[in-house]
Design an enzyme around this catalytic site. Structure first.
Site, PDB file in Angstrom:
ATOM      1  N   GLU A 277      38.467  38.117  39.941  1.00  0.00           N
ATOM      2  CA  GLU A 277      37.437  37.982  40.971  1.00  0.00           C
ATOM      3  C   GLU A 277      36.476  39.166  40.981  1.00  0.00           C
ATOM      4  O   GLU A 277      36.111  39.691  42.043  1.00  0.00           O
ATOM      5  CB  GLU A 277      38.087  37.770  42.348  1.00  0.00           C
TER       6      GLU A 277
ATOM      7  N   GLU B 163      44.360  31.098  39.896  1.00  0.00           N
ATOM      8  CA  GLU B 163      44.861  31.423  41.237  1.00  0.00           C
ATOM      9  C   GLU B 163      44.635  30.207  42.108  1.00  0.00           C
ATOM     10  O   GLU B 163      43.498  29.769  42.296  1.00  0.00           O
ATOM     11  CB  GLU B 163      44.140  32.650  41.787  1.00  0.00           C
TER      12      GLU B 163
END
Length: 812
Positions: A436, A508
């Site tokens: 991220e 994720e």
């Protein structure tokens, strides 16, 4: 004379006490790597556990510094887990005092017979900003706390004298989004080498041709010659199955010539007939033993474990292992071990993998950093795939003092260290350069980081965990071999249509939140509900705004079968990041994301994944518990997770209906059940036949404490752990869900208390306590063996008004 003699004895005793912290390494080979964990001295400075400031004195790196008041301990060691929990500390990093400065010092001797050898110290990980001195001389540093590194000590070693290694660690505030721990939290090794030797992590084994008939093993070996003369060497390579004497294949008398002061890369190929292929179900390993000789003398031997397997990602069929599709059924895990903190322990790691395998899990993402090497060793042996991740950020910060402050100077070294250390592990199927990161539009930077990985290992793909809405479509996806989606179920179909040649995976997923034993009414399907009093309902329907319940992710994968699989956030609750209660003014100190709680005990969510991932296992699970005296006659929904395809529910012997698990539904629900105490029973069916059942009973009053060890044998190596479930039960042996008794522990014999805790993310009692509250009827005690002490460990659990529980565990 008598007084003189007593004084002499007293001085001698003091001398022996002073030398008690001194280590004399026992090298059994000319070139050896030995454990260097025992007898360190430790002290904290700067920000102290109670919040006060302790000045850091000068000169602690010098050998003559007096360690008065320093604490003697063995590493691995995590100073933060010792607490206390404090409300004024950040919730995101666990409300524990990991911020601050720590110093470690160790005295040791090296025999004069080792003169002429080269000495190094290996740290598997030190949190963080490690600076190291030997005998007052600075020998190097490594700031990233998750990297393994080696420093040379040769120049400053004193032979037959007192040597002092000093390590300074500094954990700055606002440097981690989760609990990182503090200290020398992984293993340390003392290394002795000759002037001619294998380079650090210099053996690289690949399997370019894999089949069940025969496979080819390629071995690249970097050899260094630091002597003043050219070296003519003979190399022998033997490949064996671990624990077996017979040689599977070998190459002998390979001639290697190395000029003085240089290094070479030697390559060899060996054919293995009828190989045993490594897989998640059959994790067969081999050992390649490489022996270097000069003038008939063995100068170094290297043993390297590897597996023969072919791993690849396909845009239509996902992950392919040895020619067969293997869905990636994975979890993300942070590196802490729950109640034990971050100090690595192989028995705790093994337990985590064992629990995950029981659930049907076959993969771990090392979120968001390189793991302890022991984790990869265990994954090799136990058949667990690994996504090995480097960083949580690149150049742009997520927190003021995070890795972004190190990126420019250290990213090359850290990536190289991760890949070179881990590239021989068959469990590692993919590298990740980040999670991220803000730079999900920086194509040049992502390609550059990928090139750094491929320079050390071109056999595995590279990914990034991407949460940007546009990163799968703006060109960033083309910088990666496999595209990683974080929480983007709505993009799976469009991505596959627009990038049909690009494999993709859920790096994720889900981020469902729950607390064991908590159920709130009325039950809502709105994922933003189910939060109350800093706990989350365990109906497994609730998640933060960016996330979803497991059912939503399952449906997206079933509708997009080209996806390679998923890594659920997370396998285990972890210290810090207590979403949705993450404000510092709130009491929560650990996460709610785990499928298991912080103790490693199963939440209800374990069973929806087991039903999904182990379809051949007959199983059924009812939720919630059935103790609701305040809800008699009120609607109390029942959910069932099962690997069957239909189920019939009974309340006190009366059928409440038989229901089919509908397409794209992953639980069977009875939403109109009115509470009546007694017995709930579900019978699951598969293909029309009885498949499995589960029973939940209303408990009576708390009566007794029951102790159950996960194993009744323990290793007496000083690291062996016994995990003991403590349950408050009624007279019939049913756990009492409302029990919150304070339970005292007594441990005698060959063990000591390592930690105790429960699944309550708001409990601030330190984990090293000899007492702990039950939470919804249960808690966990972890007992550690005493090194070298064999025999029985006797455990007693007491609580006012309850019958004691006792247990015995043997250690060997």
């Amino acid at each position: 004379m008598k007084k003189i003699f007593i004084a002499f004895c007293f001085i001698a005793a003091l001398f022996q006490l002073a030398r008690a912290s001194e280590t004399k390494p026992d090298f059994k080979k000319d070139n050896s790597r030995i454990e260097f964990n025992a007898d360190w001295l430790f002290a904290r400075f700067g920000r102290m556990p109670d919040g006060s400031i302790k000045e850091e004195p000068a000169g602690m790196e010098k050998p003559e510094f007096k360690e008065e008041g320093w604490r003697k301990l063995d590493v691995p060691h995590d100073w933060g887990i010792e607490g206390p929990f404090r409300m004024d500390l950040q919730s995101t990093s666990g409300k524990l005092p990991w911020v601050g400065i720590g110093w470690y010092r160790k005295h040791f001797k090296v025999s004069a017979s080792n003169e002429g050898k080269y000495f190094f110290i290996d740290f598997d990980g030190a949190m963080s900003y490690a600076k190291v001195w030997l005998n007052g001389h600075y020998i190097g540093e490594w700031p990233y706390g998750y990297s393994s590194f080696r420093l040379e000590m040769t120049r400053y070693i004193k032979f037959d004298g007192d040597n002092v290694i000093a390590v300074r660690l500094d954990n700055p505030p606002n440097s981690s989004r989760w609990y990182p721990g503090g200290g020398i939290y992984r293993n340390v090794w003392l290394v002795k080498k000759d002037s001619i030797r294998f380079a650090h992590w210099g053996v690289f084994i690949t399997t370019p041709i894999v089949s069940e008939e025969k496979s080819k093993v390629k071995i690249k070996t970097e050899i260094e010659n630091y002597s003043n003369a050219a070296a003519n060497l003979i190399a022998d390579i033997e490949i064996r199955e671990p624990g077996k004497k017979n040689i599977t294949a070998s190459l002998t008398k390979l001639n290697i010539n190395i000029p003085a002061g240089s290094e070479i890369l030697h390559e060899a190929e060996i054919e293995i007939p009828l190989p045993k292929l490594w897989s998640v179900d059959h994790p067969d390993l081999y050992c390649a033993k490489i022996t270097l000789r000069q003038s008939g003398r063995i100068i170094e031997t290297s043993e390297n474990y590897f597996g023969i397997r072919k791993a690849e990602f396909d845009p239509e069929n996902g992950f392919i292992l040895n020619g067969k599709r293997v869905p990636v059924l994975g979890v993300c895990n942070h590196h802490d071990l729950g109640l034990l903190g971050t100090a690595v322990n192989i028995y705790a790691l093994e337990r985590q993998i064992r629990i995950l395998k029981e659930m049907g899990c076959n993969a771990i993402r090392t979120s968001h950093n390189p793991p302890a090497p022991e984790l990869l060793d265990l994954c090799d042996k136990m058949g667990m795939l690994v996504l090995d991740e480097a960083f949580d950020c690149w150049k742009r910060e997520k927190m003021q003092n995070d890795y972004s402050t190190l990126f420019e100077k250290w990213h090359k070294k850290d990536i190289r260290a991760m890949v070179r250390r881990d590239r021989n592990h068959p469990c590692v199927i993919m590298w990740s350069t980040g999670n991220e990161v803000w730079e999900q539009n920086d194509i040049e930077l992502s390609l550059y980081l990928r090139s750094l990985v491929l320079a050390e290992d071109s056999t595995r793909p590279v990914t990034v965990g991407c949460n940007g809405e546009e990163s799968g479509f703006n060109g960033f996806q083309n910088t990666l071999d496999v595209f990683g989606f974080n929480y983007k179920t709505h993009h799976y179909k469009n991505f596959h249509e627009t990038s049909p040649l690009k494999p993709y995976i859920g790096t994720e997923t889900a981020s469902c939140v729950s607390t064991f034993g908590e159920y709130f009414f009325p039950v809502s399907d709105d994922k933003s509900k189910g939060f109350f009093n800093y706990q989350v309902s365990s109906y497994d329907l609730y998640a933060p705004p960016w996330a979803c319940p497991p059912d939503v992710e399952f449906e997206a994968q079933d509708k997009n079968p080209s996806i390679a699989g998923e890594f659920v956030w997370t396998g285990f609750d972890y210290l810090g990041e207590p979403t949705p209660f993450g404000e510092d003014s709130m009491p929560s100190r650990s996460s709610y994301f785990g499928i298991m709680d912080l103790c490693g005990l199963k939440k209800d969510r374990f069973y929806i994944y087991q039903a999904r991932w182990k379809t051949d296992l007959p199983m059924a699970h009812i939720l919630p518990h059935w103790n609701w005296p305040e809800r008699i006659g009120l609607v109390t929904p029942i959910h069932v997770y099962t690997s069957g395809d239909e189920s019939e529910l009974f309340l006190n012997g009366k059928s409440l209906g038989r229901k089919i698990k509908e397409q794209f539904k992953y639980r069977i629900r009875w939403d109109d059940v009115k509470y009546d105490p007694g017995e709930l029973k579900v019978i699951a069916y598969k293909n029309g036949k009885k498949w499995a059942e589960d029973v939940v009973k209303t408990a009576g009053d708390a009566y007794e404490i029951r102790l159950t060890a996960e194993s009744k044998k323990n290793n007496a190596d000083g690291n062996g752990l016994a995990f003991v479930m403590i349950e408050v039960i009624d007279k019939k042996g049913v756990m009492v869900p409302a029990a919150d008794n304070l339970i005292q522990f007594e441990v005698r014999g060959a063990g000591v208390i390592a930690a105790a805790g429960n699944g309550d993310p708001t409990n601030h009692r330190i984990f090293q306590s000899d007492q702990y509250e039950a939470f919804h009827g249960r808690c966990l005690l972890i007992v550690k063996s005493i090194k070298g002490k064999q025999g029985l460990i006797s455990i007693t659990a007491k609580s006012n008004g309850l019958k004691n529980g006792t247990l015995r565990i043997s250690t060997k």
